[in-house]
Motif scaffolding. Structure first.
Motif, mmCIF file in Angstrom:
data_model
loop_
_atom_site.group_PDB
_atom_site.id
_atom_site.type_symbol
_atom_site.label_atom_id
_atom_site.label_comp_id
_atom_site.label_asym_id
_atom_site.label_seq_id
_atom_site.Cartn_x
_atom_site.Cartn_y
_atom_site.Cartn_z
ATOM 1 N N LYS A 65 0.859 -1.190 0.000
ATOM 2 C CA LYS A 65 0.000 0.000 0.000
ATOM 3 C C LYS A 65 0.897 1.241 0.000
ATOM 4 C CE LYS A 65 -3.842 -2.349 0.507
ATOM 5 N NZ LYS A 65 -4.791 -2.135 1.564
ATOM 6 N N GLN A 68 -1.053 4.028 3.542
ATOM 7 C CA GLN A 68 -1.373 3.572 4.891
ATOM 8 C C GLN A 68 -0.200 3.834 5.844
ATOM 9 O OE1 GLN A 68 -4.319 0.020 3.299
ATOM 10 N NE2 GLN A 68 -2.781 -0.501 4.813
ATOM 11 N N SER A 115 -6.433 -2.780 -2.276
ATOM 12 C CA SER A 115 -6.984 -4.036 -1.749
ATOM 13 C C SER A 115 -7.586 -4.939 -2.823
ATOM 14 C CB SER A 115 -8.042 -3.727 -0.686
ATOM 15 O OG SER A 115 -7.464 -2.971 0.350
ATOM 16 N N ARG A 118 -5.144 -7.342 -5.333
ATOM 17 C CA ARG A 118 -3.995 -8.111 -4.858
ATOM 18 C C ARG A 118 -3.899 -9.506 -5.458
ATOM 19 N NH1 ARG A 118 -4.777 -6.142 1.356
ATOM 20 N NH2 ARG A 118 -6.890 -6.756 0.772
ATOM 21 N N ALA A 132 0.898 -6.316 2.288
ATOM 22 C CA ALA A 132 -0.003 -5.161 2.200
ATOM 23 C C ALA A 132 -1.211 -5.340 3.111
ATOM 24 C CB ALA A 132 -0.452 -4.961 0.750
ATOM 25 N N TYR A 134 -2.561 -7.741 4.375
ATOM 26 C CA TYR A 134 -3.310 -8.691 3.534
ATOM 27 C C TYR A 134 -3.782 -9.879 4.388
ATOM 28 C CZ TYR A 134 -3.920 -11.056 -1.063
ATOM 29 O OH TYR A 134 -4.404 -11.668 -2.189
ATOM 30 N N THR A 135 -5.058 -9.883 4.693
ATOM 31 C CA THR A 135 -5.612 -10.937 5.541
ATOM 32 C C THR A 135 -5.626 -12.287 4.826
ATOM 33 O OG1 THR A 135 -7.003 -9.398 6.761
ATOM 34 C CG2 THR A 135 -7.729 -11.705 6.725
ATOM 35 N N ARG A 140 -9.376 -16.332 -0.392
ATOM 36 C CA ARG A 140 -8.152 -15.863 -1.075
ATOM 37 C C ARG A 140 -7.193 -17.020 -1.326
ATOM 38 N NH1 ARG A 140 -7.648 -10.263 2.465
ATOM 39 N NH2 ARG A 140 -9.167 -9.082 1.224
ATOM 40 N N GLY A 182 -12.935 -4.565 -2.109
ATOM 41 C CA GLY A 182 -12.100 -5.768 -2.168
ATOM 42 C C GLY A 182 -11.472 -6.127 -0.842
ATOM 43 N N SER A 183 -11.870 -5.453 0.225
ATOM 44 C CA SER A 183 -11.281 -5.746 1.535
ATOM 45 C C SER A 183 -12.186 -6.674 2.332
ATOM 46 C CB SER A 183 -11.080 -4.452 2.323
ATOM 47 O OG SER A 183 -12.330 -3.868 2.634
ATOM 48 N N THR A 184 -11.578 -7.354 3.285
ATOM 49 C CA THR A 184 -12.388 -8.120 4.240
ATOM 50 C C THR A 184 -13.207 -7.142 5.078
ATOM 51 O OG1 THR A 184 -10.529 -8.100 5.802
ATOM 52 C CG2 THR A 184 -10.773 -10.061 4.426
ATOM 53 N N TYR A 205 -8.122 3.589 1.740
ATOM 54 C CA TYR A 205 -8.673 4.050 3.020
ATOM 55 C C TYR A 205 -8.460 5.548 3.219
ATOM 56 C CZ TYR A 205 -9.148 -0.885 3.875
ATOM 57 O OH TYR A 205 -9.510 -2.199 3.765
ATOM 58 N N ASP A 223 -8.975 -2.431 9.554
ATOM 59 C CA ASP A 223 -8.140 -2.973 10.634
ATOM 60 C C ASP A 223 -7.689 -1.858 11.583
ATOM 61 O OD1 ASP A 223 -8.477 -5.267 9.209
ATOM 62 O OD2 ASP A 223 -6.520 -5.176 8.240
ATOM 63 N N ILE A 226 -4.490 0.097 10.754
ATOM 64 C CA ILE A 226 -4.606 1.023 9.620
ATOM 65 C C ILE A 226 -5.270 2.307 10.116
ATOM 66 C CG2 ILE A 226 -5.674 1.411 7.359
ATOM 67 C CD1 ILE A 226 -5.506 -1.635 6.892
ATOM 68 N N GLU A 248 -7.748 -10.504 11.981
ATOM 69 C CA GLU A 248 -7.196 -10.356 10.630
ATOM 70 C C GLU A 248 -5.723 -10.769 10.616
ATOM 71 O OE1 GLU A 248 -9.331 -9.264 8.175
ATOM 72 O OE2 GLU A 248 -10.902 -8.997 9.686
ATOM 73 N N TYR A 250 -2.329 -11.209 9.053
ATOM 74 C CA TYR A 250 -1.661 -10.691 7.863
ATOM 75 C C TYR A 250 -0.654 -11.704 7.322
ATOM 76 C CZ TYR A 250 -3.340 -5.905 8.888
ATOM 77 O OH TYR A 250 -4.103 -4.785 9.104
HETATM 78 N N1 GLU Z 1 -6.760 -6.809 6.168
HETATM 79 C C1 GLU Z 1 -7.930 -6.526 5.406
HETATM 80 C C2 GLU Z 1 -7.842 -7.091 4.022
HETATM 81 O O1 GLU Z 1 -6.851 -7.694 3.660
HETATM 82 C C3 GLU Z 1 -8.233 -5.038 5.347
HETATM 83 C C4 GLU Z 1 -7.059 -4.168 5.015
HETATM 84 C C5 GLU Z 1 -6.820 -4.029 3.536
HETATM 85 O O2 GLU Z 1 -7.764 -3.837 2.778
HETATM 86 O O3 GLU Z 1 -5.668 -4.065 3.165
HETATM 87 O O4 GLU Z 1 -8.758 -7.006 3.256
#
Ligand code: GLU
Length: 338
Positions: A65, A68, A115, A118, A132, A134-135, A140, A182-184, A205, A223, A226, A248, A250
């Protein structure tokens, strides 16, 4: 205080960091300059491995990112990419190229990956890894693989500093809530607060923070770490409610089925836990906001199926009611797998 995996997270409480009252980094030697100053020999990798290919190419392509603070931020003054995710990438680069951490860092090409893109960027091969915020999750994992986790965050809510109505996810029902496509985070809030109005969403964000400031939304959710970074830059305007409602983990995203590369990344993470470089990296970045370094989580070398499902095709819709992003670019919708 919110608690993550048994670790106290003094988030905005440590906004008394304004007065320098708290801060995880007592070691002036590492302030702003996390470790790795000793030179290492470049390792020899088996021919045909991704590590050997990256070493021969002389550059490691890392998706991260750019907006962030604390995790991945393009410094507007120096243009350097900074943050904990960036430091994790540098640790990996040093294990591939040898030399000092700084020398290895020069061989990283950072590519902004918002997001929603990815998985597609990994599948296209435009990056070697994604670090990033990234959950790791099963949806995924059907598309890409993950090394790690290397950190566990939790989803939280950011509101205007004088807002005392929103204290938890349930309070978001009936409110306008912004998150990244596209985020969780977006998916979780839609599930846990189904009456929340999520029609305003962005690729980044930082755009949600602008929408909160303008009064276009009542809250931003993603998160906690963030949000902490966004509050750190706007301590008089925003606060985090400190009531997390998800976990979450990462991970480092990589091409599905590349077992040798994943093993290498997991080994590198474990080594960084043991030799202190993970903690140094944390203290020099997230720690600067007053967050104490937690115990690093155990990496999870789950068995990969090896076969990736087809890449998701980002399409342009689903932002009804959203103001265009400052760049004016159309935003891909959330990947169906977030
Ligand atoms: N960790 C979450 C995700 O991977 C939210 C943060 C983000 O979007 O990077 O979707």
């Amino acid at each position: 205080m919110s608690k993550i995996r048994g670790v106290f997270f003094p988030l905005v409480l440590c906004l008394s960091l304004l007065a320098g009252a708290c801060g995880g980094n007592d070691n002036p030697a590492i302030e702003g300059q996390p470790g790795g100053s000793e030179s290492q020999e470049a390792p020899e990798f088996e021919e045909g491995t991704t590590m050997a290919a990256i070493q021969q190419r002389g550059s490691l392509k890392v998706g991260t990112k750019f907006d962030q603070p604390l995790f991945g931020l393009k410094n507007p003054v120096t243009n350097d990419i900074e943050g904990f995710d960036v430091e994790i990438a540098k640790i990996i680069a040093q294990e591939i190229f040898g030399g000092t951490r700084e020398e290895a860092a020069e061989k990283i090409e950072f590519i902004e990956t918002v997001s929603a893109v990815r998985e597609a960027e990994i599948q296209k091969g435009s990056v070697d890894i994604i670090v990033a915020t990234y959950t790791i999750n099963d949806a995924r994992k059907a598309l890409v693989d993950f090394a790690g986790p290397y950190f566990i965050a939790g989803q939280d809510i950011m509101v205007e500093r004088d807002n005392n109505d929103i204290k938890g996810v349930q309070d978001l029902n009936g409110k306008k809530v912004c998150s990244a496509q596209g985020s969780t985070s977006l998916k979780n809030v839609q599930e846990q607060a189904p009456q929340a109005d999520t029609s305003i969403s962005f690729e980044r964000y930082s755009d949600c923070a602008t929408a909160l400031r303008d009064g276009r939304v009542d809250a931003v959710t993603t998160d906690n770490v963030i949000l902490l970074g966004l509050v750190k830059d706007n301590p008089n305007d925003f606060k985090v409610v400190e009531n997390t409602f998800t976990e979450e983990p990462y991970g480092i995203g990589l091409k599905k089925g590349d077992q040798a590369f994943r093993d290498f990344l997991n080994d590198t993470l474990e080594e960084s836990y043991q030799n202190g470089s993970w903690e140094e990296a944390f203290n020099a970045t997230v720690g600067e906001a007053g967050v104490e370094a937690p115990e690093p989580p155990d990496v999870d070398p789950y068995p990969s199926t090896g076969e990736a499902s087809p890449a998701p095709t980002p399409t342009v819709t689903g932002t009804a009611g959203a103001s265009p992003s400052p760049t004016g670019t159309a935003s891909p919708t959330a990947s169906p797998t977030s």
